[in-house]
Design an enzyme around this catalytic site. Structure first.
Site, PDB file in Angstrom:
ATOM      1  N   SER A  96       1.668  -7.473  -0.648  1.00 36.16           N
ATOM      2  CA  SER A  96       2.417  -8.459   0.159  1.00 36.16           C
ATOM      3  C   SER A  96       1.695  -9.787   0.263  1.00 36.16           C
ATOM      4  O   SER A  96       2.241 -10.754   0.795  1.00 36.16           O
ATOM      5  CB  SER A  96       2.750  -7.903   1.536  1.00 36.16           C
ATOM      6  OG  SER A  96       1.610  -7.798   2.340  1.00 36.16           O
ATOM      7  N   THR A 139       1.278  -4.421   4.143  1.00 35.69           N
ATOM      8  CA  THR A 139       1.024  -4.724   5.547  1.00 35.69           C
ATOM      9  C   THR A 139       0.475  -6.135   5.778  1.00 35.69           C
ATOM     10  O   THR A 139       0.552  -6.649   6.891  1.00 35.69           O
ATOM     11  CB  THR A 139       0.021  -3.707   6.121  1.00 35.69           C
ATOM     12  OG1 THR A 139      -1.111  -3.656   5.246  1.00 35.69           O
ATOM     13  CG2 THR A 139       0.649  -2.337   6.225  1.00 35.69           C
ATOM     14  N   THR A 148       0.828  -1.208   0.000  1.00 32.63           N
ATOM     15  CA  THR A 148       0.000   0.000   0.000  1.00 32.63           C
ATOM     16  C   THR A 148       0.864   1.261   0.000  1.00 32.63           C
ATOM     17  O   THR A 148       0.533   2.261  -0.638  1.00 32.63           O
ATOM     18  CB  THR A 148      -0.923  -0.022   1.237  1.00 32.63           C
ATOM     19  OG1 THR A 148      -1.757  -1.175   1.140  1.00 32.63           O
ATOM     20  CG2 THR A 148      -1.786   1.213   1.330  1.00 32.63           C
TER      21      THR A 148
HETATM   22  N1  GLU Z   1      -1.767  -3.681   2.120  1.00 29.43           N
HETATM   23  C1  GLU Z   1      -1.802  -4.685   1.151  1.00 29.43           C
HETATM   24  C2  GLU Z   1      -0.450  -5.341   1.022  1.00 29.43           C
HETATM   25  O1  GLU Z   1      -0.151  -6.111   1.861  1.00 29.43           O
HETATM   26  C3  GLU Z   1      -2.312  -4.295  -0.172  1.00 29.43           C
HETATM   27  C4  GLU Z   1      -2.640  -5.517  -0.942  1.00 29.43           C
HETATM   28  C5  GLU Z   1      -2.337  -5.338  -2.401  1.00 29.43           C
HETATM   29  O2  GLU Z   1      -2.031  -4.233  -2.811  1.00 29.43           O
HETATM   30  O3  GLU Z   1      -2.403  -6.346  -3.081  1.00 29.43           O
HETATM   31  O4  GLU Z   1       0.336  -5.059   0.139  1.00 29.43           O
END
Ligand code: GLU
Length: 334
Positions: free
Chosen positions: A65, A99, A16
C-alpha cells in the site's frame, strides 16, 4: 450448494494480507523479497471465507500500500460504484489493502462513496505465509462485518484484530504489533466475536453515502503536502512543496498544533499567497481548534484529524472551494 449465501464483493489491492514470504518465519523481509497474490489466490487460501458468503472476486492491484495514493483512490471509488451498480444483490464490499496507507484510503472512501452498501477495508500484520498469520481471521471478520445488518450506515469501516473501527478515526499506530489499528481518544465501534458482529457506538460526523464530495470522472486531486514540524525546523519544505505545485499545505505542528517561528513565517506567506494552510498536530491524538490566530491568518484548524487524514480532506475540499472559512466548515462536518 448453498444458493442463498449473501453476496459480498471482494476487491483486492495487495498488502501484507496478500503476501507470501520466504518461509513461515518471515514477518520482516516479505515486502522486499516476497510475492503478492491476487485477490482470488489470497482469499482462496481460506475455505472458511468462501463458506461464509458468495464472494465476487475483483482484482484491482497486487501491490504494497506504499504504492497506493490519490490516483488509486479515485480509481477504487469508481470501481466500487461500478460493482455496486452491476451487483445490486451484493450486501457489501471488502477491500483487501496493505496496512501502511489503509487509513488514508479508508477515509477517502468514507468521504466520497455514494453507495449505501457496507464497505470494509481489511489488512493483516503478518503475511499469509507466516506462522500465526492474522490474514485468514481478519478476512473472515471483514466478510462477517460486510454482511452484518448492525454494521450498516456506519460509514466505511476498518476491520482487523477482531475490532471494527471508523475510517475517520482509525490510524496505524505500530509497525509490527497485531493491535496496530487504534482510534485514539475514541476506541473501536465494535467487535467481531465468535457469535457475530457487536456494535457499541456510531460515528457522529457526516460520512458516505451522505457526502457533498463528488469525484466521478476525476483522474487526479489538487496537490496537498504535509510539513512535519520539529525543533529548529526552518520551513524550507513549505516553499519546496509550493514550488512543486501544492495548492494546500497541512502543517503537522508541534502539539497542540503550533509550528516553529520560522515555519510559521513561511506558512503565513503561503496563506497570504492563496495556498490553503491547515494546522494539524504531530501528536497523534487530540484536536486543533480554529483558534483566534488561525482565523486571523485565514488558516484552518484540522479538528482531530491526524495530518495524513487532514491531507485527504483538504484535497477533496479543494475540489469544491479555496475559501478557508468554507474549508473550516468542512473540517467541522466530516
Ligand atoms: N503492510 C505493507 C503494506 O502496506 C507491506 C508493504 C509492502 O508489501 O510493500 O502493504
Amino acid at each position: 450448494m448453498a444458493a442463498d449465501k449473501p453476496v459480498v464483493v471482494a476487491i483486492g489491492t495487495g498488502g501484507t494480507i496478500s503476501s507470501l514470504g520466504r518461509d513461515s518465519t518471515d514477518v520482516l523481509d516479505y515486502p522486499d523479497f516476497g510475492r503478492k497474490m491476487d485477490v482470488a489466490e489470497a482469499v482462496g487460501r481460506y475455505p472458511e471465507v468462501a463458506a461464509a458468503a458468495d464472494l465476487v472476486l475483483v482484482p484491482f492491484r497486487s501491490v504494497g500500500s506504499t504504492a497506493i495514493g490519490p490516483a488509486e483512490w479515485l480509481e477504487l471509488a469508481a470501481l466500487i460504484h461500478r460493482c455496486a451498480a452491476e451487483r445490486p444483490e451484493a450486501v457489501g464490499f471488502i477491500v483487501t489493502h496493505g496496512t501502511a496507507t489503509l487509513e488514508e484510503t479508508a477515509y477517502f472512501l468514507n468521504l466520497t462513496l455514494k453507495t449505501d452498501k457496507t464497505v470494509v477495508l481489511v489488512g493483516a500484520q503478518r503475511p499469509a505465509s507466516a506462522l500465526s498469520t492474522d490474514a485468514g481471521m481478519n478476512l473472515l471478520s471483514a466478510v462477517r462485518t460486510a454482511m452484518a445488518p448492525a454494521a450498516r450506515g456506519l460509514g466505511v469501516l476498518v476491520v482487523m484484530n477482531d475490532e471494527i473501527q471508523s475510517a475517520r478515526e482509525v490510524s496505524k499506530t505500530s509497525t509490527y504489533r497485531l493491535q496496530t489499528f487504534r482510534a485514539p481518544d475514541f476506541g473501536a465501534l465494535g467487535h467481531v466475536d465468535g457469535d457475530g458482529v457487536q456494535i457499541y457506538r456510531r460515528p457522529a460526523r457526516r460520512h458516505a453515502p451522505d457526502t457533498e464530495f463528488d469525484v466521478a470522472g476525476r483522474g487526479s486531486l489538487p496537490r496537498v503536502d504535509i510539513v512535519y514540524s520539529y525543533g529548529g525546523g526552518d520551513g524550507a519544505a513549505v516553499d519546496a512543496y509550493i514550488a512543486a505545485g501544492a495548492k494546500g499545505i497541512v502543517s503537522a505542528g508541534l502539539a497542540p498544533g503550533i509550528p516553529t517561528p520560522l515555519e510559521r513565517e513561511r506558512l503565513e506567506a503561503a496563506a497570504a499567497a492563496g495556498i490553503v494552510v491547515v494546522q494539524s498536530s504531530r501528536a497523534g491524538s487530540g484536536r486543533v481548534a480554529p483558534r483566534h490566530y488561525l482565523r486571523q491568518k485565514a488558516m484552518v484548524g484540522a479538528d482531530n484529524l491526524n495530518p495524513q487524514k487532514a491531507r485527504v480532506l483538504l484535497s477533496l475540499a479543494l475540489t469544491l472551494t479555496r475559501d478557508p472559512a468554507e474549508i473550516q466548515r468542512l473540517f467541522e462536518t466530516y
